[in-house]
Design a protein around this motif. Structure first.
Motif, PDB file in Angstrom:
ATOM      1  N   SER A 121     -67.948  31.782   3.020  1.00  0.00           N
ATOM      2  CA  SER A 121     -68.476  31.668   1.666  1.00  0.00           C
ATOM      3  C   SER A 121     -67.659  32.457   0.650  1.00  0.00           C
ATOM      4  CB  SER A 121     -69.936  32.150   1.631  1.00  0.00           C
ATOM      5  OG  SER A 121     -70.739  31.363   2.486  1.00  0.00           O
ATOM      6  N   ARG A 122     -66.960  33.520   1.067  1.00  0.00           N
ATOM      7  CA  ARG A 122     -66.240  34.379   0.127  1.00  0.00           C
ATOM      8  C   ARG A 122     -64.732  34.134   0.161  1.00  0.00           C
ATOM      9  NH1 ARG A 122     -68.363  40.413  -0.337  1.00  0.00           N
ATOM     10  NH2 ARG A 122     -67.131  40.109  -2.232  1.00  0.00           N
ATOM     11  N   TRP A 123     -64.172  33.995   1.353  1.00  0.00           N
ATOM     12  CA  TRP A 123     -62.729  33.778   1.487  1.00  0.00           C
ATOM     13  C   TRP A 123     -62.524  32.556   2.384  1.00  0.00           C
ATOM     14  CZ3 TRP A 123     -64.416  39.028   2.421  1.00  0.00           C
ATOM     15  CH2 TRP A 123     -64.202  39.879   1.345  1.00  0.00           C
ATOM     16  N   SER A 124     -62.687  31.386   1.809  1.00  0.00           N
ATOM     17  CA  SER A 124     -62.695  30.163   2.603  1.00  0.00           C
ATOM     18  C   SER A 124     -61.344  29.887   3.267  1.00  0.00           C
ATOM     19  CB  SER A 124     -63.105  28.976   1.730  1.00  0.00           C
ATOM     20  OG  SER A 124     -62.238  28.860   0.595  1.00  0.00           O
ATOM     21  N   VAL A 125     -60.237  30.139   2.565  1.00  0.00           N
ATOM     22  CA  VAL A 125     -58.919  29.870   3.144  1.00  0.00           C
ATOM     23  C   VAL A 125     -58.651  30.804   4.318  1.00  0.00           C
ATOM     24  CG1 VAL A 125     -56.445  29.833   2.696  1.00  0.00           C
ATOM     25  CG2 VAL A 125     -58.028  28.987   0.957  1.00  0.00           C
ATOM     26  N   VAL A 126     -58.942  32.090   4.131  1.00  0.00           N
ATOM     27  CA  VAL A 126     -58.766  33.058   5.222  1.00  0.00           C
ATOM     28  C   VAL A 126     -59.640  32.683   6.414  1.00  0.00           C
ATOM     29  CG1 VAL A 126     -59.069  35.476   5.886  1.00  0.00           C
ATOM     30  CG2 VAL A 126     -58.140  34.902   3.630  1.00  0.00           C
ATOM     31  N   ALA A 127     -60.886  32.290   6.120  1.00  0.00           N
ATOM     32  CA  ALA A 127     -61.804  31.906   7.194  1.00  0.00           C
ATOM     33  C   ALA A 127     -61.283  30.702   7.959  1.00  0.00           C
ATOM     34  CB  ALA A 127     -63.187  31.616   6.606  1.00  0.00           C
ATOM     35  N   PHE A 128     -60.766  29.709   7.243  1.00  0.00           N
ATOM     36  CA  PHE A 128     -60.266  28.510   7.914  1.00  0.00           C
ATOM     37  C   PHE A 128     -59.060  28.832   8.784  1.00  0.00           C
ATOM     38  CE2 PHE A 128     -57.192  24.940   7.703  1.00  0.00           C
ATOM     39  CZ  PHE A 128     -57.878  24.060   8.509  1.00  0.00           C
ATOM     40  N   CYS A 129     -58.130  29.630   8.272  1.00  0.00           N
ATOM     41  CA  CYS A 129     -56.951  29.975   9.066  1.00  0.00           C
ATOM     42  C   CYS A 129     -57.330  30.760  10.323  1.00  0.00           C
ATOM     43  CB  CYS A 129     -55.970  30.789   8.216  1.00  0.00           C
ATOM     44  SG  CYS A 129     -55.237  29.853   6.845  1.00  0.00           S
ATOM     45  N   LEU A 130     -58.245  31.711  10.188  1.00  0.00           N
ATOM     46  CA  LEU A 130     -58.646  32.521  11.337  1.00  0.00           C
ATOM     47  C   LEU A 130     -59.362  31.682  12.385  1.00  0.00           C
ATOM     48  CD1 LEU A 130     -58.956  35.264  12.712  1.00  0.00           C
ATOM     49  CD2 LEU A 130     -61.005  35.663  11.313  1.00  0.00           C
ATOM     50  N   VAL A 131     -60.340  30.886  11.964  1.00  0.00           N
ATOM     51  CA  VAL A 131     -61.115  30.081  12.914  1.00  0.00           C
ATOM     52  C   VAL A 131     -60.234  29.017  13.567  1.00  0.00           C
ATOM     53  CG1 VAL A 131     -63.035  28.457  13.113  1.00  0.00           C
ATOM     54  CG2 VAL A 131     -63.279  30.519  11.724  1.00  0.00           C
TER      55      VAL A 131
END
Length: 372
Positions: A49-59
């Motif tokens: 919800s806060r850092w969508s790009v970072v979340a997508f790359c990590l997951v």
């Protein structure tokens, strides 16, 4: 924020239960790596919800590593969950093919070290590709719909501003045109009175009264633009009850006017203002283009509309201005627009028997407030 965090946490736990458990039955570091992969997956999904790009790359990275090493059989469902807000923020349907190719190439890495057979690997790659591409397309569509809604709202606001500017322009034109026309005619008469001091004072008083009334109306109209509440507080807009005063001012300019009003006891302020402006424009044209003529003004109210008619016998010299004859003046254009917006109709033109006629039908039911 709390609601989105709860959704992300629920999705993360569901993905772990379905795709990542049980832990691999291997001794030593493999079990620890598996556990840390699950922790990183959950953290990445909570960052959605806060850092969508970072979340997508990590997951995506965790899922890809887990699929290659055999720790999970997740067809990138968790990655798709974090991809959706990225697509909503930056996605475009035109990028779907390129995105699909890029994601497909990344998933092909699974086939290099995947433990499953070729048939199962192909199935896994195809499902993963469909999940990610479908998520991107859905997010891109939502982005496009939001932008269209924003454009529509912006266009509606711009239209409202333009309509308000046109309304003010019509009001100012009606006020200034009528007042200056009356002043011009009265001034011409005053210039011809010679040494008659009494008549000269009478004409100057008429000019003073007309000028003061015009200034008051202009001030009220302009103040209403800046602060509608203050504009209303200064006094009501003119209406049918003010037609008698309008006719008297025109008669002082040398025009013989016969006014008849019937059935107008319950006319709302909006249509009443329109009727007043129509009569004002018609009498102004008579004063300018047919001096010395006689004029009939008839206002008849009905159950659903008010009918207005201004008819003159034409100027004494028989000449008619092109603007008056064709109805191409700015005043008549503004009147047509005003009446059209209210759902009515206006016609203007020369009469076969001579003179000029202005007729309008103003509906009563669609406008209950003044302001045109």
């Amino acid at each position: 924020m709390a609601r989105s965090f709860g959704l992300d946490l629920g999705a993360a736990l569901l993905c772990v239960l379905v795709f990542w458990l049980p832990l691999v039955d291997r001794p030593g570091w493999s079990r620890s790596v598996h556990a840390w992969a699950i922790v990183l997956l959950i953290v990445g999904m909570l960052l959605r919800s806060r850092w969508s790009v970072v979340a997508f790359c990590l997951v995506t990275g965790v899922t890809l590593a887990g699929a290659v090493s055999g720790m999970t059989h997740d067809p990138f469902v968790a990655a798709a969950w974090t991809l959706f807000p990225v697509a909503v923020s930056w996605g475009s349907p035109r990028l779907v093919p390129a995105t699909s190719v890029t994601i497909g190439l990344a998933i092909v890495l699974v086939a290099v070290g995947g433990p499953a057979g070729a048939e199962e690997t192909v199935r896994y790659v195809m499902v993963s590709l469909l999940v990610l591409a479908g998520t991107w397309a859905l997010g891109s569509t939502m982005r496009r719909q939001r932008r269209q809604a924003e454009h529509a709202l912006r266009a509606e606001k711009e239209h409202a501003v333009t309509a308000e500017r046109l309304r003010v322009a019509r009001e100012v034109h009606d006020i200034v045109s009528h007042s200056l026309g009356t002043i011009s005619v009265v001034s011409g008469v005053a210039r011809q009175v010679g040494d008659d001091a009494g008549r000269m004072r009478e004409k100057l008083a008429q000019i003073e009264t007309t000028s003061r009334e015009a200034l008051d109306e202009l001030r009220a109209a302009l103040v209403a633009v800046r602060d509608p509440g203050e504009g209303v507080a200064r006094g009501p807009q003119p209406g049918i009850d003010d037609l008698r005063g309008l006719v008297e001012r025109v008669e002082h300019a040398g025009i013989a006017v016969n006014l008849t009003v019937s059935g107008c006891d319950r006319v709302p302020p909006g249509p009443g203002l329109a009727v007043y402006r129509i009569a004002q424009e018609g009498l102004t044209n008579v004063t300018r283009y047919a001096p010395g003529t006689s004029c009939q003004v008839a206002v008849v109210g009905g159950d659903t509309d008010v009918r207005v008619e201004i008819v003159d016998t034409g100027p004494a010299n028989g000449l008619v201005s092109r603007s008056a004859a064709t109805g191409s003046g700015f005043g008549l254009v503004g009147l047509r627009e005003r009446v059209r917006l209210m759902g009515g109709a206006l016609t203007a033109g020369r009469r076969a028997e001579g003179g000029f006629a202005l007729r309008a039908v103003v509906p009563l039911g669609r406008h209950e407030v003044s302001g045109g």
